[in-house]
Design an enzyme around this catalytic site. Structure first.
Site, mmCIF file in Angstrom:
data_model
loop_
_atom_site.group_PDB
_atom_site.id
_atom_site.type_symbol
_atom_site.label_atom_id
_atom_site.label_comp_id
_atom_site.label_asym_id
_atom_site.label_seq_id
_atom_site.Cartn_x
_atom_site.Cartn_y
_atom_site.Cartn_z
ATOM 1 C CB VAL A 1 -0.976 0.047 1.206
ATOM 2 C CG1 VAL A 1 -2.026 -1.045 1.100
ATOM 3 C CG2 VAL A 1 -0.221 -0.043 2.529
ATOM 4 C CE1 TYR A 2 3.514 1.334 4.433
ATOM 5 C CE2 TYR A 2 5.772 0.664 4.026
ATOM 6 C CZ TYR A 2 4.689 0.783 4.873
ATOM 7 O OH TYR A 2 4.808 0.345 6.177
#
Length: 339
Positions: free
Chosen positions: A60-61
């Site tokens: 998700v980064y």
């Protein structure tokens, strides 16, 4: 650089881990990101040169960009993949469809394939659930992760951001069903937030699960940029991303002790804060992120700091948790059975 065994495994990890949440700048992580590929290459090089063998990222980064940049940095620098412990995570939302989030078998398997592609690698050393999924049964999650280990795509599995009872439930399920167990927990732990010591750290020590610390500086609050009486922006992360939540009065009491201590010893407040964590026996590794090489150098040098007995006791006293039930009752009742 010192190395510790990760939980109940034979895997040695550096006590400082390079976090890559700052790589890229997309979506909700744009506020904490901003490092481009050239900067990522420089930070990875610096960490490796200092003896770091552990890199942590997550799908998700910056919506996958962090993983892509991490993989490119490893390739650009010609680093032997076998010399690295590469960790990433699964759980968060990766699209608008209903099955593009959570810890279902479908999402886990879809996402491990996507992470492998973005990281440009054949395997992930440590694959972690990013938090609990209240909808998916833990058995479904653990069996999917077990299959990935048996397939060779994943070497070890870990958890992150879960309650003590959730972690213990998962460990028991793995034990009684002969499945891979969570060998690590990635969790928030800092001088300004020692809540982990109530339930989770005793569990980790009892069950031999390694602790990976995220946000050791409480989102930059312990970096030295912030002052109790200043209302001006500091240029730090919390100006635009006020996370994780802290008890500010308590935190500034700690800062009031850290600031003169750092000046007296010729080190930074950030280094003292990280060094304190490295002295905690439950900690396997402390994850440090940076946008600039100067920041990373400062954090890496925290591993060299030795506390005087007086300084360590000062930090323990000002940051100590207030006793809560059943902790204080257990302290009273255990005295007749201590060895």
């Amino acid at each position: 650089m010192k190395y510790n065994l990760l939980g109940k495994t034979g895997l040695w990890v550096s006590e400082i881990c390079l976090g890559t949440m700052t790589f890229g700048a997309k979506g909700k992580f744009a506020a904490v990101g901003g490092v481009d590929q050239k900067g990522a290459d420089a930070l990875v090089t610096q960490a490796i040169d200092a003896g770091v063998n552990f890199i942590d990222t997550a799908n998700v980064y910056s919506e996958g960009i962090s993983e892509e940049m991490t993989g490119k940095a490893i390739k650009h620098l010609g680093i032997s993949r076998d010399d690295l412990i590469l960790a990433t995570k699964v759980r968060g939302t990766m699209g608008e469809k209903p099955n593009q989030k959570g810890l279902s078998r479908k999402h886990i398997i879809d996402q491990v394939e996507a992470s492998l592609k973005r990281l440009d690698t054949d395997y992930i050393d440590l694959y972690q659930i990013h938090s609990n999924d209240p909808i998916t049964p833990i058995g479904e999650t653990l069996r999917a992760l077990d299959d990935l280990v048996r397939s060779g795509k994943v070497r070890y599995i870990g958890a992150s951001n879960v309650a003590a009872w959730q972690l213990m439930k998962a460990l028991d399920y793995s034990y009684y069903n002969n499945l891979e167990r969570f060998n690590s927990l990635q969790a928030y732990y800092t001088l300004a937030g020692r809540d982990l010591e109530r339930e989770i750290i005793p569990l980790l020590e009892d069950q031999q699960v390694g602790l990976m610390v995220w946000s050791p500086l409480a989102g930059g609050l312990l970096s030295g940029k912030y002052d109790r009486n200043s209302k001006k922006k500091s240029g730090g992360r919390r100006d635009n991303f006020d996370f994780p939540p802290v008890n500010e009065e308590r935190a500034f009491n700690i800062i009031d002790v850290l600031r003169p201590m750092a000046k007296e010893n010729g080190v930074s407040m950030a280094q003292l804060s990280i060094a304190w964590l490295l002295k905690q026996k439950a900690v396997s590794t402390v994850i440090v992120g940076a946008k600039k090489t100067e920041q990373l150098e400062e954090n890496l040098n925290a591993s060299k700091i030795e506390f005087s007995k007086d300084d360590f006791e000062k930090l323990e006293k000002v940051s100590k948790l207030e006793r809560e039930y059943p902790g204080w009752m257990l302290d009273v009742t255990k005295v007749d059975r201590e060895l």
